[in-house]
Write an enzyme that holds these catalytic residues in place. Structure first.
Site, PDB file in Angstrom:
ATOM      1  N   ASP A 478       0.831  -1.205   0.000  1.00 37.44           N
ATOM      2  CA  ASP A 478       0.000   0.000   0.000  1.00 37.44           C
ATOM      3  C   ASP A 478       0.872   1.266   0.000  1.00 37.44           C
ATOM      4  O   ASP A 478       2.084   1.216   0.287  1.00 37.44           O
ATOM      5  CB  ASP A 478      -0.887  -0.042   1.255  1.00 37.44           C
ATOM      6  N   ASP A 548     -10.460   2.115  -3.351  1.00 34.76           N
ATOM      7  CA  ASP A 548     -10.964   1.907  -1.990  1.00 34.76           C
ATOM      8  C   ASP A 548     -12.480   1.929  -1.973  1.00 34.76           C
ATOM      9  O   ASP A 548     -13.100   1.538  -0.990  1.00 34.76           O
ATOM     10  CB  ASP A 548     -10.445   3.015  -1.060  1.00 34.76           C
TER      11      ASP A 548
HETATM   12  C1  DGJ Z   1      -5.767   1.935   1.987  1.00 37.93           C
HETATM   13  C2  DGJ Z   1      -6.133   0.709   1.204  1.00 37.93           C
HETATM   14  O1  DGJ Z   1      -6.543   1.037  -0.064  1.00 37.93           O
HETATM   15  C3  DGJ Z   1      -7.185  -0.058   1.990  1.00 37.93           C
HETATM   16  O2  DGJ Z   1      -7.659  -1.140   1.236  1.00 37.93           O
HETATM   17  C4  DGJ Z   1      -6.573  -0.499   3.266  1.00 37.93           C
HETATM   18  O3  DGJ Z   1      -5.542  -1.412   3.016  1.00 37.93           O
HETATM   19  C5  DGJ Z   1      -6.063   0.708   4.054  1.00 37.93           C
HETATM   20  N1  DGJ Z   1      -5.202   1.526   3.263  1.00 37.93           N
HETATM   21  C6  DGJ Z   1      -5.321   0.269   5.284  1.00 37.93           C
HETATM   22  O4  DGJ Z   1      -4.726   1.319   5.922  1.00 37.93           O
END
Ligand code: DGJ
Length: 733
Positions: A478, A548
């Site tokens: 991430d 997300d």
């Molecule tokens: C952003 C990601 O896109 C989410 O899916 C998740 O992993 C969060 N970060 C966790 O902090």
């Protein structure tokens, strides 16, 4: 087929698939662009450059008043010697001058495709798959040599371009601008299509007519970004999904970029793309070289759909790498939206048990397992398991999950550092920052300075230690903020503007090292969802968390827009709970499932809290996806109805041998007295009979494509239809 040099006319004729691209060595050794489009057997100069004297277009040779670079369609335009359009590059020499003058020196044509030092790029497995042309240009006054690198894929309409600079002189050169590709189209009859967005709302499609002057997209965020994808297409005004000429440009890079189209006074269009010159310089000492990233250029005379399918095939087979490139991807469950950072080992094991009962194959533990990370204010950089949450460690949890029958995957955000972390307390200078200035935080975190060797080494060591400590077969990588106060304490003042690009080179080094140390791990990249959904990341990690935003209705546009360039096998897509956590919409499990089946399928909700009915429905979804994933992940993709222009969306996948196809149709809002709907399919073989597995009825491929298939009347908002077709022996069934 391949690359031909027609010595008499000094023409390079590049043939890639059904495409021709022609360059000519012009008067005085300047390189002119002659043609890019549908394949021509032999280019005999039917499209010559006409020389006419034009007012206010000066001439490099005073004796030749019809010859001005201002009117010449060029391959790699310089600044300062008669071309007033945007240059592809600019260099400052020690006397302060920024003028260059590149002339043809020599060239080399060879089989295969070279690797680009330190950078991701498309590749070949056999030299026979592609041919490469390197054209060497020189500015002898300053000792600058520039190599234009063109590779043509023999069976795809793909030409890749990149540029290498070398300082062969005795003085220091400063690169101010280094774009990778420049195409001077001979007219301006184009629309420009780009993919813009925001966090939770990535890759919206916008198409506009180009007009005189400059039109551009860019990222200045230190990542390719949610806001603009490093891609653009030029479409003939009559081009649509199936027909017409489309020219695609995609940059294999994950950082700051610029893409622009300039329409000049003579109504020609200059398209160029590469590293963003904004806040960029690079010092090139004598003997040093600089390699620019690759631009993948695709020509289609079968509309946008044809262009997309070419990118899909190339990126799936010759950009993505590793074990998983050719393997079906596992159906996963991720605990993020189920528990966020509040979980216990028991809770995770319970989720895994229920997931196993439903046929799910991989359990992913997301953020919150390390340091003292109870919220997003701390611990990034401290990659040590949190014993309060997982008292027996990661190895024990992973083993338990394995015993249940699921693979185990783990989340990291390796490029970041929390101020509240042991790493920051020990190395406060390891983040990007400028001395005496504030350090702006994003999501309560700072960005590690990956332009520094020791920081990269730390990341490789810390992540490898965890990956070696447990049976981990999947990693979510991430990256949750963009760069501010871009400065490095590892670089002298004159090189501060190299920081953002050096960061990317550092990141690519780290990714190369980690992915080759752990070849059995499936890596999925993520940046607050799809903030770094770009070919650069796909070279290292063959799938990306698309957004997300997991709301099925939002995802129609997000996945449809993403499909313009990227294949379904690269798109992570999960079913989440309702009301949806991002937009609070309530949709059925059926539509959430069907939308997510348009990518690498998974779940992101607390399965232990579902009713038996819901669990059974999920079981059926999982079984279905296992049966169709070879079509989604390896088939050809066709867009049928565009959610950006209506209340509906539809897409379909067809296996390469055309023996199987699946179709998804979605209707967003219910309509009173709605018209009866016929959906025309694409990509089938008109001669094959197909049985619809849902209805048991048999139709010819021709009927399905030309007359279409009648859809049932749908009731209520957020509805969908799923159809699966298999080739049968005869129209009688
Ligand atoms: C952003 C990601 O896109 C989410 O899916 C998740 O992993 C969060 N970060 C966790 O902090």
């Amino acid at each position: 087929m391949g690359i031909i040099f027609q010595g008499k006319d000094k023409i390079f004729h590049l043939q890639a698939g059904d495409t021709s691209y022609c360059i000519q060595i012009e008067r005085e050794g300047y390189l002119a662009h002659l043609y890019w489009g549908k394949r021509i057997q032999q280019f005999n100069g039917s499209n010559p450059i006409l020389y006419v004297k034009r007012g206010f277009s000066p001439c490099p040779n005073p004796m030749d008043v019809t010859f001005s670079l201002d009117t010449l369609p060029q391959e790699y335009p310089a600044y300062g010697n008669t071309d007033f359009r945007t240059p592809a590059f600019q260099i400052q020499v020690e006397n302060g001058s920024t003028i260059t003058d590149l002339r043809y020196k020599s060239h080399h044509i060879y089989d295969g495709k070279p690797k680009l030092h330190g950078l991701p790029a498309t590749y070949v497995e056999e030299d026979s798959e592609a041919e490469t042309l390197e054209i060497y240009l020189e500015d002898s006054l300053i000792g600058l040599s520039v190599t234009l690198i063109y590779s043509v894929f023999k069976h795809l309409n793909v030409i890749t371009r990149s540029v290498r600079f070398k300082n062969n002189g005795s003085e220091r050169l400063i690169l101010l601008r280094v774009l990778s590709a420049n195409v001077d189209f001979r007219d301006d009859q184009f629309d420009l299509l780009t993919l813009y967005g925001a966090h939770n709302n990535e890759r919206n499609i916008v198409r506009r007519q180009i007009v005189p002057g400059n039109q551009s997209i860019e990222s200045r965020r230190g990542a390719s970004s949610h806001q603009q994808n490093p891609f653009f297409a030029m479409l003939r005004p009559n081009a649509n999904e199936e027909e017409g000429e489309v020219y695609g440009f995609s940059l294999v890079y994950s950082g700051n970029f610029l893409a622009q189209v300039e329409v000049d006074q003579f109504h020609t269009a200059r398209a160029s793309m590469g590293l963003n010159p904004f806040d960029f310089t690079w010092i090139l000492e004598p003997t040093e070289s600089f390699q620019a990233p690759e631009v993948v250029m695709v020509y289609s005379d079968a509309g946008l759909g044809g262009m997309s399918r070419t990118y899909h095939e190339l990126f799936r087979t010759r950009l993505c790498r590793g074990l998983y490139r050719d393997l079906v991807r596992p159906i996963l469950i991720n605990n993020w939206e189920a528990t966020y950072m509040k979980f216990t080992a028991e809770k995770l094991v319970d989720m895994a048990k229920t997931a196993k009962e439903m046929g799910i194959e991989l359990f992913v533990l997301d953020d919150g397992w390390f340091g003292k990370r109870d919220n997003d204010k701390s611990s990034l950089g401290d990659w040590v398991v949190d014993k309060r949450k997982l008292p027996n460690g990661l190895g024990d949890l992973a083993k338990k999950i394995n015993q249940i029958g699921l693979e185990f995957g783990l989340w990291f955000e390796p490029e970041m550092i929390s101020v509240d972390s042991n790493l920051y307390r020990t190395h406060p200078d390891w983040c990007l920052h400028v001395p005496n200035r504030g350090r702006s935080e994003g999501r309560n975190q700072l960005v590690l300075d990956l332009s520094r060797e020791e920081v990269c080494e730390y990341i490789i060591h810390a992540i490898s230690t965890i990956l070696e400590s447990a049976p981990i077969t999947y990693v979510k990588w991430d990256m949750n903020r963009h760069m501010t106060e871009v400065g490095s304490q590892g670089l002298p003042s004159g090189r501060q503007r190299e920081t953002a690009h050096r960061y990317m080179l550092g990141l690519y080094k780290v990714l190369e090292e980690i992915t080759s140390r752990f070849p059995y791990i499936l890596f999925e990249s993520c940046s607050g969802g799809g903030g770094r959904f770009d070919p650069g990341m796909l070279y290292y990690m063959p799938q990306t968390w698309t957004s997300d935003n997991t709301d099925a209705i939002s995802r129609l546009k997000i996945q449809y827009g993403t499909s313009i360039v990227y294949p379904a096998i690269t798109m992570g897509a999960h079913v989440s709970a309702v009301p949806n956590h991002q937009v609070h919409r309530v949709t059925s499990l059926a539509i959430r499932g069907e939308v997510a089946m348009g990518g690498d399928f998974g779940y992101e909700l607390d399965v232990t809290k579902l009713s038996e009915k819901q669990r059974n429905e999920i079981k059926q979804q999982v079984t279905l996806y296992k049966n169709i994933r070879h079509i989604v992940q390896f088939g050809l993709f066709f867009r049928l109805l565009d959610p950006f222009i209506g209340n509906e969306a539809s897409w379909m996948f067809v296996t390469e041998d055309q023996s199987e196809a699946i179709v998804s149709y979605f209707k967003v809002l219910a309509e009173p007295n709605a018209p009866l709907k016929r959906l025309k399919l694409k990509g089938l073989n008109p001669k094959f009979p197909y049985k619809c597995l849902e209805t048991g009825r048999v139709f010819g491929g021709d009927e399905l494509m030309y007359a279409g298939i009648g859809l049932p009347m749908l009731k209520g908002d957020f509805t969908c239809v799923f159809l699966w077709f298999k080739r049968v022996d005869s129209l009688e069934g």
